[in-house]
Scaffold this motif. Structure first.
Motif, PDB file in Angstrom:
ATOM      1  N   VAL A 168      29.117 -19.811  -9.666  1.00 17.24           N
ATOM      2  CA  VAL A 168      28.057 -19.902  -8.660  1.00 17.24           C
ATOM      3  C   VAL A 168      28.500 -19.242  -7.362  1.00 17.24           C
ATOM      4  O   VAL A 168      27.757 -18.450  -6.764  1.00 17.24           O
ATOM      5  N   ILE A 169      29.724 -19.553  -6.893  1.00 16.06           N
ATOM      6  CA  ILE A 169      30.168 -18.959  -5.627  1.00 16.06           C
ATOM      7  C   ILE A 169      30.468 -17.468  -5.795  1.00 16.06           C
ATOM      8  O   ILE A 169      30.344 -16.701  -4.831  1.00 16.06           O
ATOM      9  N   VAL A 170      30.855 -17.048  -7.017  1.00 14.96           N
ATOM     10  CA  VAL A 170      31.061 -15.620  -7.262  1.00 14.96           C
ATOM     11  C   VAL A 170      29.740 -14.865  -7.143  1.00 14.96           C
ATOM     12  O   VAL A 170      29.640 -13.844  -6.447  1.00 14.96           O
ATOM     13  N   VAL A 171      28.696 -15.378  -7.824  1.00 14.68           N
ATOM     14  CA  VAL A 171      27.383 -14.729  -7.764  1.00 14.68           C
ATOM     15  C   VAL A 171      26.832 -14.785  -6.345  1.00 14.68           C
ATOM     16  O   VAL A 171      26.274 -13.800  -5.835  1.00 14.68           O
ATOM     17  N   PHE A 172      26.993 -15.914  -5.686  1.00 12.73           N
ATOM     18  CA  PHE A 172      26.496 -16.066  -4.316  1.00 12.73           C
ATOM     19  C   PHE A 172      27.153 -15.073  -3.370  1.00 12.73           C
ATOM     20  O   PHE A 172      26.474 -14.388  -2.595  1.00 12.73           O
ATOM     21  N   ASN A 173      28.466 -14.967  -3.423  1.00  9.75           N
ATOM     22  CA  ASN A 173      29.163 -14.059  -2.508  1.00  9.75           C
ATOM     23  C   ASN A 173      28.887 -12.598  -2.854  1.00  9.75           C
ATOM     24  O   ASN A 173      28.829 -11.746  -1.963  1.00  9.75           O
ATOM     25  N   THR A 174      28.709 -12.296  -4.152  1.00  9.20           N
ATOM     26  CA  THR A 174      28.342 -10.934  -4.550  1.00  9.20           C
ATOM     27  C   THR A 174      26.978 -10.572  -3.986  1.00  9.20           C
ATOM     28  O   THR A 174      26.785  -9.486  -3.426  1.00  9.20           O
ATOM     29  N   TRP A 175      26.017 -11.469  -4.138  1.00 10.62           N
ATOM     30  CA  TRP A 175      24.676 -11.241  -3.596  1.00 10.62           C
ATOM     31  C   TRP A 175      24.719 -11.068  -2.082  1.00 10.62           C
ATOM     32  O   TRP A 175      24.035 -10.235  -1.512  1.00 10.62           O
ATOM     33  N   ARG A 176      25.563 -11.860  -1.450  1.00  6.69           N
ATOM     34  CA  ARG A 176      25.648 -11.838   0.013  1.00  6.69           C
ATOM     35  C   ARG A 176      26.287 -10.557   0.534  1.00  6.69           C
ATOM     36  O   ARG A 176      25.843  -9.986   1.534  1.00  6.69           O
ATOM     37  N   GLY A 177      27.329 -10.080  -0.135  1.00  8.60           N
ATOM     38  CA  GLY A 177      28.112  -8.985   0.428  1.00  8.60           C
ATOM     39  C   GLY A 177      27.839  -7.605  -0.134  1.00  8.60           C
ATOM     40  O   GLY A 177      28.419  -6.630   0.346  1.00  8.60           O
ATOM     41  N   THR A 178      26.966  -7.511  -1.131  1.00 12.63           N
ATOM     42  CA  THR A 178      26.696  -6.210  -1.741  1.00 12.63           C
ATOM     43  C   THR A 178      26.084  -5.230  -0.747  1.00 12.63           C
ATOM     44  O   THR A 178      26.280  -4.012  -0.859  1.00 12.63           O
ATOM     45  N   ALA A 179      25.358  -5.737   0.241  1.00 12.46           N
ATOM     46  CA  ALA A 179      24.661  -4.864   1.194  1.00 12.46           C
ATOM     47  C   ALA A 179      25.630  -3.936   1.916  1.00 12.46           C
ATOM     48  O   ALA A 179      25.322  -2.756   2.128  1.00 12.46           O
ATOM     49  N   PHE A 180      26.809  -4.452   2.294  1.00 10.06           N
ATOM     50  CA  PHE A 180      27.760  -3.596   3.015  1.00 10.06           C
ATOM     51  C   PHE A 180      28.203  -2.435   2.145  1.00 10.06           C
ATOM     52  O   PHE A 180      28.209  -1.282   2.592  1.00 10.06           O
ATOM     53  N   SER A 181      28.586  -2.718   0.899  1.00  9.48           N
ATOM     54  CA  SER A 181      29.022  -1.647  -0.001  1.00  9.48           C
ATOM     55  C   SER A 181      27.892  -0.661  -0.248  1.00  9.48           C
ATOM     56  O   SER A 181      28.102   0.554  -0.282  1.00  9.48           O
ATOM     57  N   MET A 182      26.671  -1.176  -0.415  1.00  9.69           N
ATOM     58  CA  MET A 182      25.541  -0.288  -0.656  1.00  9.69           C
ATOM     59  C   MET A 182      25.319   0.653   0.527  1.00  9.69           C
ATOM     60  O   MET A 182      25.109   1.857   0.340  1.00  9.69           O
ATOM     61  N   MET A 183      25.375   0.121   1.747  1.00 11.20           N
ATOM     62  CA  MET A 183      25.154   0.954   2.930  1.00 11.20           C
ATOM     63  C   MET A 183      26.255   1.993   3.095  1.00 11.20           C
ATOM     64  O   MET A 183      25.988   3.157   3.439  1.00 11.20           O
TER      65      MET A 183
END
Length: 303
Positions: A168-183
């Motif tokens: 759960v915390i892996v998926v949550f943190n991935t969802w939360r932090g993907t925006a930086f890598s995408m940008m």
């Protein structure tokens, strides 16, 4: 009378002094205070609260005690858990998903690209407390949105926070932090001259071939930068505490939560400070590696 110049050394010192005082009061002094406390048995309550004793390396030896190093609730267990959390959440999650989204955004119409960027960046700019409680409501067993959706389609509901807390915390943190890598990757791909991809289109290259042979090699430096930065951020993230508080059974007690528990729930400031010093050394290693990579990428840097 000598005229005062804004470009003089005295003017520069006058402008930088307030910032220097703030940095000294809120960064430098606490830094050395934590190092000092890590060599004492200071606590919040009891005799050692006001009169702590110097214990040398006792706190560090307790952290790295081989007899219980990997036991749940101990430093070694949290360290291994944090490494796994960084591996799955940052390296295999945020970086890979961010790169995939950035590459796909190069292929879609501009309105779709703008809408996707807005949605993804929304996960990045919203306050962590708001995001944490939103996810808690989404995953709640009794009234959670996810279980409500599963009920609607006839699938069994799950107690996600109890049965799968780590994932759960892996998926949550991935969802939360993907925006930086995408940008970051989106900007990197946009900096590649379009003629490269146009020539590949003429040659009949597929999207995967263009990514593998043109896109990825030309943004290799950005990939390294992204991996180092998200590794440092994920290593220190505290947001999973909002979902699981480190439980159940210490299954999600990453180092940041472990440090909080030792220092502010067990009130063992000396041991908590020792954990903080170890974490600072790990972060220093990450930072030095990042600076070395950045220097290698600089034209004037060493080869």
């Amino acid at each position: 009378m000598k005229r005062f110049s804004l470009l003089s050394p005295r003017a520069g010192a006058a402008f930088i002094t307030p910032a220097g005082l703030l940095v000294g009061a809120f960064v430098i002094v606490p830094f050395f205070w934590v190092i000092y406390v890590s060599f004492t048995n200071r606590t919040l309550l009891g005799r050692t609260a006001l009169n702590p004793e110097f214990v040398g390396l006792a706190n560090y030896l307790e952290l790295f005690s081989p007899h219980r190093f990997l036991d749940p609730g101990q430093f070694g267990f949290s360290l291994v858990l944090t490494i796994q959390f960084v591996l799955f959440s940052a390296l295999l999650g945020q970086a890979a998903l961010g790169m995939a989204l950035a590459w796909l955004l190069q292929q879609v119409p501009k309105p779709v690209k703008a809408m996707t960027e807005t949605v993804v960046i929304g996960a990045w700019i919203l306050p962590e407390v708001v995001i944490g409680f939103a996810w808690f409501a989404f995953l709640d067993y009794d009234g959670g949105t996810l279980n409500g959706m599963l009920d609607a389609v006839g699938l069994p509901r799950g107690d996600w926070l109890l049965d799968y807390p780590f994932w759960v915390i892996v998926v949550f943190n991935t969802w939360r932090g993907t925006a930086f890598s995408m940008m970051l990757f989106n900007s990197a791909f946009a900096s590649i001259p379009p003629s490269y991809f146009q020539a590949a289109d003429v040659a009949g290259a597929s999207s995967w071939q263009k990514f593998r042979d043109i896109g990825l090699p030309l943004i290799r430096g950005h990939v390294v930068t992204d991996l180092i930065l998200i590794t440092m951020w994920t290593f220190n993230v505290f947001t999973p505490f909002l979902l699981t508080k480190g439980g159940p059974g210490n299954q999600t007690e990453v180092l940041s939560i472990y440090t909080y528990r030792v220092a502010f729930r067990d009130f063992d400031f000396g041991k908590g400070a020792a954990v903080g010093v170890v974490v600072m050394l790990i972060n220093l290693a990450f930072a030095l590696f990042y600076l070395w990579v950045a220097r290698k990428r600089t034209p004037g840097g060493a080869a």
